[in-house]
Design a protein around this motif. Structure first.
Motif, PDB file in Angstrom:
ATOM      1  N   HIS A 196       0.830  -1.204   0.000  1.00  0.00           N
ATOM      2  CA  HIS A 196       0.000   0.000   0.000  1.00  0.00           C
ATOM      3  C   HIS A 196       0.867   1.257   0.000  1.00  0.00           C
ATOM      4  CE1 HIS A 196      -3.988  -1.637   0.153  1.00  0.00           C
ATOM      5  NE2 HIS A 196      -3.740  -2.353   1.236  1.00  0.00           N
ATOM      6  N   ALA A 244      -4.047   7.121   6.364  1.00  0.00           N
ATOM      7  CA  ALA A 244      -5.283   6.901   7.120  1.00  0.00           C
ATOM      8  C   ALA A 244      -5.668   5.427   7.125  1.00  0.00           C
ATOM      9  CB  ALA A 244      -6.406   7.755   6.517  1.00  0.00           C
ATOM     10  N   ARG A 245      -5.473   4.750   6.001  1.00  0.00           N
ATOM     11  CA  ARG A 245      -5.826   3.329   5.923  1.00  0.00           C
ATOM     12  C   ARG A 245      -4.943   2.483   6.822  1.00  0.00           C
ATOM     13  NH1 ARG A 245      -6.287   0.596   0.096  1.00  0.00           N
ATOM     14  NH2 ARG A 245      -8.022   2.095   0.088  1.00  0.00           N
ATOM     15  N   ARG A 305      -1.987  10.793   2.008  1.00  0.00           N
ATOM     16  CA  ARG A 305      -2.926  10.987   3.109  1.00  0.00           C
ATOM     17  C   ARG A 305      -3.893   9.803   3.202  1.00  0.00           C
ATOM     18  NH1 ARG A 305      -3.324  16.107   4.725  1.00  0.00           N
ATOM     19  NH2 ARG A 305      -3.027  16.858   2.603  1.00  0.00           N
ATOM     20  N   GLU A 306      -4.319   9.298   2.056  1.00  0.00           N
ATOM     21  CA  GLU A 306      -5.265   8.177   2.041  1.00  0.00           C
ATOM     22  C   GLU A 306      -4.617   6.894   2.583  1.00  0.00           C
ATOM     23  OE1 GLU A 306      -7.578   5.400  -1.287  1.00  0.00           O
ATOM     24  OE2 GLU A 306      -6.687   7.330  -1.875  1.00  0.00           O
ATOM     25  N   VAL A 307      -3.407   6.603   2.143  1.00  0.00           N
ATOM     26  CA  VAL A 307      -2.717   5.386   2.604  1.00  0.00           C
ATOM     27  C   VAL A 307      -2.398   5.489   4.086  1.00  0.00           C
ATOM     28  CG1 VAL A 307      -0.576   4.060   2.380  1.00  0.00           C
ATOM     29  CG2 VAL A 307      -1.809   4.787   0.339  1.00  0.00           C
ATOM     30  N   PRO A 363      -2.576  13.592  -2.030  1.00  0.00           N
ATOM     31  CA  PRO A 363      -3.804  12.953  -1.521  1.00  0.00           C
ATOM     32  C   PRO A 363      -3.657  11.449  -1.326  1.00  0.00           C
ATOM     33  CG  PRO A 363      -4.304  14.479  -3.315  1.00  0.00           C
ATOM     34  CD  PRO A 363      -2.823  14.360  -3.266  1.00  0.00           C
ATOM     35  N   ARG A 364      -2.875  10.813  -2.173  1.00  0.00           N
ATOM     36  CA  ARG A 364      -2.696   9.370  -2.035  1.00  0.00           C
ATOM     37  C   ARG A 364      -1.922   9.042  -0.763  1.00  0.00           C
ATOM     38  NH1 ARG A 364      -4.909   4.583  -2.460  1.00  0.00           N
ATOM     39  NH2 ARG A 364      -3.368   2.919  -2.696  1.00  0.00           N
TER      40      ARG A 364
END
Length: 561
Positions: free
Chosen positions: A149, A220-221, A216-218, A213-214
């Motif tokens: 990820h 958070a995941r 930040r998304e990873v 943004p990617r």
């Protein structure tokens, strides 16, 4: 009245723990507790780094409004903190020094760094700048899927990737200070004059503006909110990789933690560079050895082969060979050259190539083959000796060089039942192909005796006692002839298989005999399964045991029924 007694330091502070959050929360220029061991370097009353001059510490940190006894107590606390830091660094570097492989060292680096900076997870990427490899990624508290990820984030947004690529960060960036705006994509208009950062801190990934943004998304995941990345650099390679530690909440290491991890990674990078050179040397030796050994085993009618071999950490001279000879005959060889390292591997290659030539010319006489090999070794490499065993299996019955003979015919006139059997053999195409046992003629020079494994017997071949090649002025020993029955397996092996057990040779031979006798009947017709069973029984730690320096060769020759 007597002055109050100054408290003594009963011990040193324990090593830095590795909880989920031990780093100070992110705050600009947050003041530190003057009496704690986590003071920021350079602030008033702050002790110098471990190893620096402390002669003026009791003067510069004094406050005239605080009683002298309290100030002395504070100084003692600071000294205890420095001693604790030095003790911690000593323990961590000792643990690192005991690692013997790159993978072990990378994992220890991650574990120690996480304890020093107060993180729980992280990863280290090994990518030498010279491009010679190896390249690998090791995680702490991260599985393969989680690392995958992270790798989906654009490379320009990953802090450790920017370090590896040498990308500059916007703004100034020093050796011990994080880059302002770290985590943002580099500005190509300012990339030329700016210098690449030595460390990158992203203290608040959810709240930082301008992050990819990617990323930040990873984050958070995977449940991390901050990161701290540092390079690994050592001469002569230069940048060998980068490490990044992940915080579960917004945080960043204190100045004291940065200093400690900087001292540790300087030592760790040098240790990694040494292990990297050693790893490359071993890989080169292993590649050379693999190229000098058969790429695949030949297919001979009536015979099936299987082999297992392993090279010691320093690279040894054990070898094997299976050579197809004219008319369906087969030459088999196992040997060992004295010494280790690239020179022994090269000598093994020369010896094996010479034996192949002699086997083609006079393979049916194993004594002549080994005699010629001994003469060559004595003339060309007088300082080296070798053990060897060469075996010659004659062409199968019914081959081009021998007339087919059905079972039961020994020169007498055929009986009617023999004629019926001949007709059946002609009908199914197996006339004489496996009715008579194939003779196996062998000679050995100081090598371990073969082992015959079958349904009715498990026994060592009685070979004559002989010296290794190059040990005597003239080598000569009689050959031995055996007739393996259909369904039997002949095992050829090197002494490394016995020595890796750690037992005496007599007990190791007994153990090998018991391992062969214990092969289940259901797998005795599969030489691959036979060698796997013997290796598991003899070497529970496996062939690739890094603690053993012995080479291992095990060659199984199964004669079909």
């Amino acid at each position: 009245m007597s002055a109050p007694h100054v408290p003594k330091v009963a011990g040193i502070e324990p090593a830095l723990p590795a909880p989920a959050h031990t780093a100070a929360p992110h705050a600009a220029n947050a003041p530190a507790d003057p009496a704690s061991g986590a003071l920021s370097e350079g602030s008033p009353g702050t002790p110098p780094a471990p190893g620096s001059d402390t002669s003026s510490a009791t003067v510069t940190g004094m406050d005239p409004d605080i009683p002298g006894v309290a100030q002395l107590a504070a100084v003692q606390d600071r000294l205890a903190g420095w001693i604790s830091d030095l003790s911690t660094l000593h323990d961590l570097t000792e643990r690192l020094a005991h690692t013997r492989t790159l993978d072990e060292a990378l994992r220890e680096l991650l574990r120690a760094g996480a304890a020093l900076v107060g993180a729980r997870r992280g990863l280290v990427v090994l990518a030498p700048a010279d491009g010679l490899g190896p390249e690998t990624t090791v995680g702490l508290g991260l599985g393969h899927a989680e690392i995958g990820h992270i790798e989906t984030v654009p490379r320009r947004a990953l802090s450790y990737a920017r370090i590896l690529d040498g990308l500059p960060e916007p703004g100034a960036c020093g050796d011990d200070a994080p880059a302002p705006g770290a985590g943002r994509a580099p500005d190509p208009r300012t990339s030329a004059p700016a210098a690449a950062c030595t460390e990158i801190s992203e203290p608040d990934i959810p709240g930082e503006k301008g992050l990819d943004p990617r990323l930040r998304e990873v984050a958070a995941r995977l449940g991390y909110a901050a990161s701290y990345a540092v390079p690994l650099t050592a001469e002569p390679i230069g940048r060998t990789g980068a490490a990044v530690w992940l915080y579960d909440e917004p945080a960043e290491p204190t100045e004291r933690q940065r200093h400690l991890v900087g001292l540790y990674r300087a030592h760790a990078a040098e240790h990694l560079a040494r292990l990297l050179e050693l790893h490359r040397s071993r890989q080169d030796t292993e590649t050379l050895r693999e190229e000098l050994l058969p790429h695949r085993l030949p297919r001979i009618p009536g015979v099936r082969l299987a082999v297992r071999h392993s090279t010691g950490p320093r690279g040894g001279g054990d070898w094997y060979d299976a050579l197809p000879l004219p008319d369906g005959a087969l030459g088999l060889a196992v040997g060992s050259v004295t010494g280790s390292g690239p020179s022994a591997v090269a000598a093994m290659g020369r010896l094996r190539a010479s034996l192949r030539a002699y086997a083609v010319m006079e393979g049916e006489d194993p004594v002549a083959v080994l005699s010629d090999l001994e003469l060559l070794l004595r003339l060309t490499e007088p300082a080296r000796s070798a053990t060897a065993l060469f075996a010659y299996t004659e062409p199968p019955p019914g081959g081009p060089s021998a007339p087919p003979v059905p079972d039961g015919l020994t020169g007498r006139p055929p009986y009617p039942e023999d004629m019926e059997e001949m007709e059946e053999d002609l009908a199914d195409g197996s006339w004489g192909s496996a009715r008579l046992p194939r003779k196996l003629v062998l000679a050995g020079a100081g090598h371990c005796p073969p082992l015959v494994l079958g349904e009715t017997r498990t026994e060592f071949v009685e070979t004559s006692l002989s010296a290794p090649l190059g040990m005597l002025a003239c080598w000569e020993a009689p050959s031995v002839e055996i007739e393996p029955a259909g369904g039997e397996t002949v095992l050829l092996y090197s002494d490394g298989l016995l020595e890796r057990t750690g037992e005496s040779m007599d007990r190791a031979f007994t153990r090998l005999h018991a391992a062969a006798a214990g092969v289940p009947g259901a797998i005795r017709h599969d030489p691959e399964a036979v060698v796997d069973h013997i290796v598991r029984t003899m070497l529970p730690q496996g062939l690739d045991d890094p603690s053993s320096e012995e080479d291992v060769v095990l060659l199984a020759v199964y004669f079909e029924e």
